[in-house]
Design a protein around this motif. Structure first.
Motif, mmCIF file in Angstrom:
data_model
loop_
_atom_site.group_PDB
_atom_site.id
_atom_site.type_symbol
_atom_site.label_atom_id
_atom_site.label_comp_id
_atom_site.label_asym_id
_atom_site.label_seq_id
_atom_site.Cartn_x
_atom_site.Cartn_y
_atom_site.Cartn_z
ATOM 1 N N ASP A 1 -12.408 4.302 3.112
ATOM 2 C CA ASP A 1 -11.222 3.574 3.561
ATOM 3 C C ASP A 1 -11.247 3.623 5.085
ATOM 4 O O ASP A 1 -11.018 4.673 5.683
ATOM 5 C CB ASP A 1 -9.962 4.250 3.018
ATOM 6 C CG ASP A 1 -8.953 3.248 2.512
ATOM 7 O OD1 ASP A 1 -8.912 2.137 3.056
ATOM 8 O OD2 ASP A 1 -8.195 3.576 1.576
ATOM 9 N N ARG B 1 -9.662 -0.975 -7.274
ATOM 10 C CA ARG B 1 -10.647 -0.555 -6.270
ATOM 11 C C ARG B 1 -11.822 0.138 -6.969
ATOM 12 O O ARG B 1 -12.034 1.335 -6.805
ATOM 13 C CB ARG B 1 -9.993 0.376 -5.252
ATOM 14 C CG ARG B 1 -8.925 -0.289 -4.407
ATOM 15 C CD ARG B 1 -8.219 0.746 -3.548
ATOM 16 N NE ARG B 1 -7.292 0.124 -2.620
ATOM 17 C CZ ARG B 1 -7.291 0.294 -1.294
ATOM 18 N NH1 ARG B 1 -8.183 1.102 -0.747
ATOM 19 N NH2 ARG B 1 -6.413 -0.308 -0.529
ATOM 20 N N ASP C 1 -14.209 -0.160 2.626
ATOM 21 C CA ASP C 1 -13.000 -0.973 2.596
ATOM 22 C C ASP C 1 -12.635 -1.202 4.060
ATOM 23 O O ASP C 1 -12.062 -0.335 4.720
ATOM 24 C CB ASP C 1 -11.871 -0.243 1.859
ATOM 25 C CG ASP C 1 -10.550 -0.983 1.958
ATOM 26 O OD1 ASP C 1 -10.512 -2.101 2.498
ATOM 27 O OD2 ASP C 1 -9.525 -0.424 1.505
ATOM 28 N N ARG D 1 -12.774 7.925 -0.459
ATOM 29 C CA ARG D 1 -11.935 7.524 -1.579
ATOM 30 C C ARG D 1 -12.808 7.363 -2.812
ATOM 31 O O ARG D 1 -14.012 7.128 -2.712
ATOM 32 C CB ARG D 1 -11.208 6.193 -1.293
ATOM 33 C CG ARG D 1 -10.330 6.189 -0.062
ATOM 34 C CD ARG D 1 -9.116 7.109 -0.195
ATOM 35 N NE ARG D 1 -8.318 6.782 -1.368
ATOM 36 C CZ ARG D 1 -7.388 5.819 -1.393
ATOM 37 N NH1 ARG D 1 -7.174 5.068 -0.335
ATOM 38 N NH2 ARG D 1 -6.674 5.605 -2.482
ATOM 39 N N GLU E 1 -10.701 3.589 8.983
ATOM 40 C CA GLU E 1 -9.645 3.827 9.981
ATOM 41 C C GLU E 1 -9.954 3.097 11.290
ATOM 42 O O GLU E 1 -9.074 2.493 11.908
ATOM 43 C CB GLU E 1 -9.516 5.322 10.240
ATOM 44 C CG GLU E 1 -8.500 5.674 11.319
ATOM 45 C CD GLU E 1 -8.480 7.151 11.627
ATOM 46 O OE1 GLU E 1 -8.037 7.505 12.736
ATOM 47 O OE2 GLU E 1 -8.923 7.972 10.784
ATOM 48 N N PRO F 1 -8.007 -2.316 9.546
ATOM 49 C CA PRO F 1 -8.117 -0.925 9.108
ATOM 50 C C PRO F 1 -6.997 -0.113 9.745
ATOM 51 O O PRO F 1 -6.230 -0.633 10.560
ATOM 52 C CB PRO F 1 -9.485 -0.509 9.639
ATOM 53 C CG PRO F 1 -9.630 -1.305 10.907
ATOM 54 C CD PRO F 1 -8.922 -2.617 10.666
ATOM 55 N N TRP G 1 -7.935 -6.562 0.233
ATOM 56 C CA TRP G 1 -8.728 -5.587 0.967
ATOM 57 C C TRP G 1 -10.170 -6.077 0.957
ATOM 58 O O TRP G 1 -10.674 -6.531 -0.071
ATOM 59 C CB TRP G 1 -8.642 -4.205 0.315
ATOM 60 C CG TRP G 1 -7.247 -3.669 0.255
ATOM 61 C CD1 TRP G 1 -6.403 -3.690 -0.813
ATOM 62 C CD2 TRP G 1 -6.524 -3.036 1.318
ATOM 63 N NE1 TRP G 1 -5.201 -3.109 -0.486
ATOM 64 C CE2 TRP G 1 -5.242 -2.692 0.824
ATOM 65 C CE3 TRP G 1 -6.837 -2.718 2.636
ATOM 66 C CZ2 TRP G 1 -4.276 -2.058 1.595
ATOM 67 C CZ3 TRP G 1 -5.870 -2.082 3.413
ATOM 68 C CH2 TRP G 1 -4.613 -1.762 2.892
ATOM 69 N N LEU H 1 -4.414 6.571 7.288
ATOM 70 C CA LEU H 1 -3.752 6.699 5.995
ATOM 71 C C LEU H 1 -2.665 7.761 6.065
ATOM 72 O O LEU H 1 -2.755 8.731 6.813
ATOM 73 C CB LEU H 1 -4.753 7.076 4.907
ATOM 74 C CG LEU H 1 -5.937 6.134 4.687
ATOM 75 C CD1 LEU H 1 -6.706 6.551 3.443
ATOM 76 C CD2 LEU H 1 -5.478 4.686 4.578
ATOM 77 N N GLY I 1 -13.377 6.972 8.805
ATOM 78 C CA GLY I 1 -12.497 6.627 7.694
ATOM 79 C C GLY I 1 -12.335 7.797 6.744
ATOM 80 O O GLY I 1 -12.571 8.957 7.112
ATOM 81 N N SER J 1 0.834 -1.199 0.000
ATOM 82 C CA SER J 1 0.000 0.000 0.000
ATOM 83 C C SER J 1 0.865 1.244 0.000
ATOM 84 O O SER J 1 1.844 1.331 0.747
ATOM 85 C CB SER J 1 -0.913 0.019 1.227
ATOM 86 O OG SER J 1 -1.644 1.236 1.298
ATOM 87 N N ARG K 1 -0.721 3.175 3.356
ATOM 88 C CA ARG K 1 -0.753 2.535 4.671
ATOM 89 C C ARG K 1 0.648 2.047 5.008
ATOM 90 O O ARG K 1 1.137 1.069 4.437
ATOM 91 C CB ARG K 1 -1.734 1.370 4.665
ATOM 92 C CG ARG K 1 -3.198 1.737 4.685
ATOM 93 C CD ARG K 1 -3.703 2.049 6.093
ATOM 94 N NE ARG K 1 -3.526 0.913 6.979
ATOM 95 C CZ ARG K 1 -4.397 -0.094 7.100
ATOM 96 N NH1 ARG K 1 -5.513 -0.091 6.388
ATOM 97 N NH2 ARG K 1 -4.172 -1.090 7.937
#
Length: 253
Positions: A199, A179, A123, A157, A201, A212, A107, A215, A154, A95, A98
């Motif tokens: 995405d 994705r 995700d 995205r 968190e 998770p 994912w 980012l 999160g 990633s 990440r």
């Protein structure tokens, strides 16, 4: 010694060619510097977005106005319930956003329903899954689908586009290589979904899988090297032409 008309014509053609190439190389160098400035502005904007306090998820009436340029990596928090529908796997060899993820895996993408009824794709995190086995993700994702609303935090995205060399999705495994959450929704019967995905968190499952996390965008910034290369080529061409022209003048004396 006199110079023949043919030699004069060839000299002028070579001089014109050299001028065109020098202008082209300088133009490419300037373009790379402009791209570098834009990339630095983007990096600064993304860094600010991922560090900001989470905002409420934009309402459905604003979804179509969201764009990657303005909204990618916006940090949001909201309540949703994971739905009992087939999830999707997206293959990853690592990633760029990440720092805690490396090596091959998948994912876990799955739909969640908002209290207002809309569906947002999540995700949910990384699953170490070296052979992209369906059963590995099934065991982990199944634990998330409890029917109980959960508060999710999160980042917004936006879907990726497949490249020319991107492998096609494997529908039997529900495995994708980009994705593209909207393609997943169409293939897996998730219904209409938000034009972005989240995405995740937090929260982190008790066993940490799917994983998770926060980012940290790291964008490649090699534009200065490219600019130096183009300017160097322009300079080398000017020097080569000067040497050639001096040799021509010496030969014509």
């Amino acid at each position: 010694m006199t110079t023949s008309p043919g030699r004069k014509t060839s000299s002028r053609a070579f001089a014109a060619f050299t001028l065109v190439m020098v202008v082209l190389f300088i133009g490419l160098g300037v373009w790379q510097l402009q791209r570098r400035a834009a990339k630095h502005a983007l990096i600064a904007a993304l860094t600010d977005r991922v560090a900001a306090a989470p905002e409420p998820l934009p309402p459905q009436t604003e979804w179509r106005t969201l764009t990657p340029e303005r909204d990618e990596f916006r940090r949001v928090s909201f309540t949703a319930t994971y739905t009992r529908l087939p999830d999707a796997m997206v293959y990853s060899a690592g990633s760029a956003v990440r720092e805690d993820v490396s090596g091959p895996g998948t994912w876990a993408f799955l739909p969640a329903r908002l209290p207002s009824g809309e569906t947002v794709v999540i995700d949910a995190g990384f699953v170490a899954n070296t052979m992209q086995e369906r059963s590995v993700q099934d065991r982990q994702v199944g634990k998330l689908v409890t029917g109980v609303p959960v508060t999710l935090t999160g980042y917004l995205r936006f879907p990726e586009a497949a490249g020319l060399l991107t492998a096609a999705e494997n529908h039997d495994k529900r495995l994708w290589f980009t994705r593209d959450h909207q393609a997943m929704a169409n293939a897996l019967g998730w219904g209409e979904v938000a034009p972005f995905y989240i995405d995740l968190e937090s929260p982190v499952p008790d066993n940490g899988i799917p994983k998770p996390g926060p980012l940290s965008p790291h964008l490649r910034d090699e534009h200065m090297q490219y600019a130096i290369t183009w300017f160097s080529l322009a300079a080398a061409l000017i020097v080569a032409f000067a040497v050639w022209a001096r040799g021509r003048r010496a030969a014509n004396r």
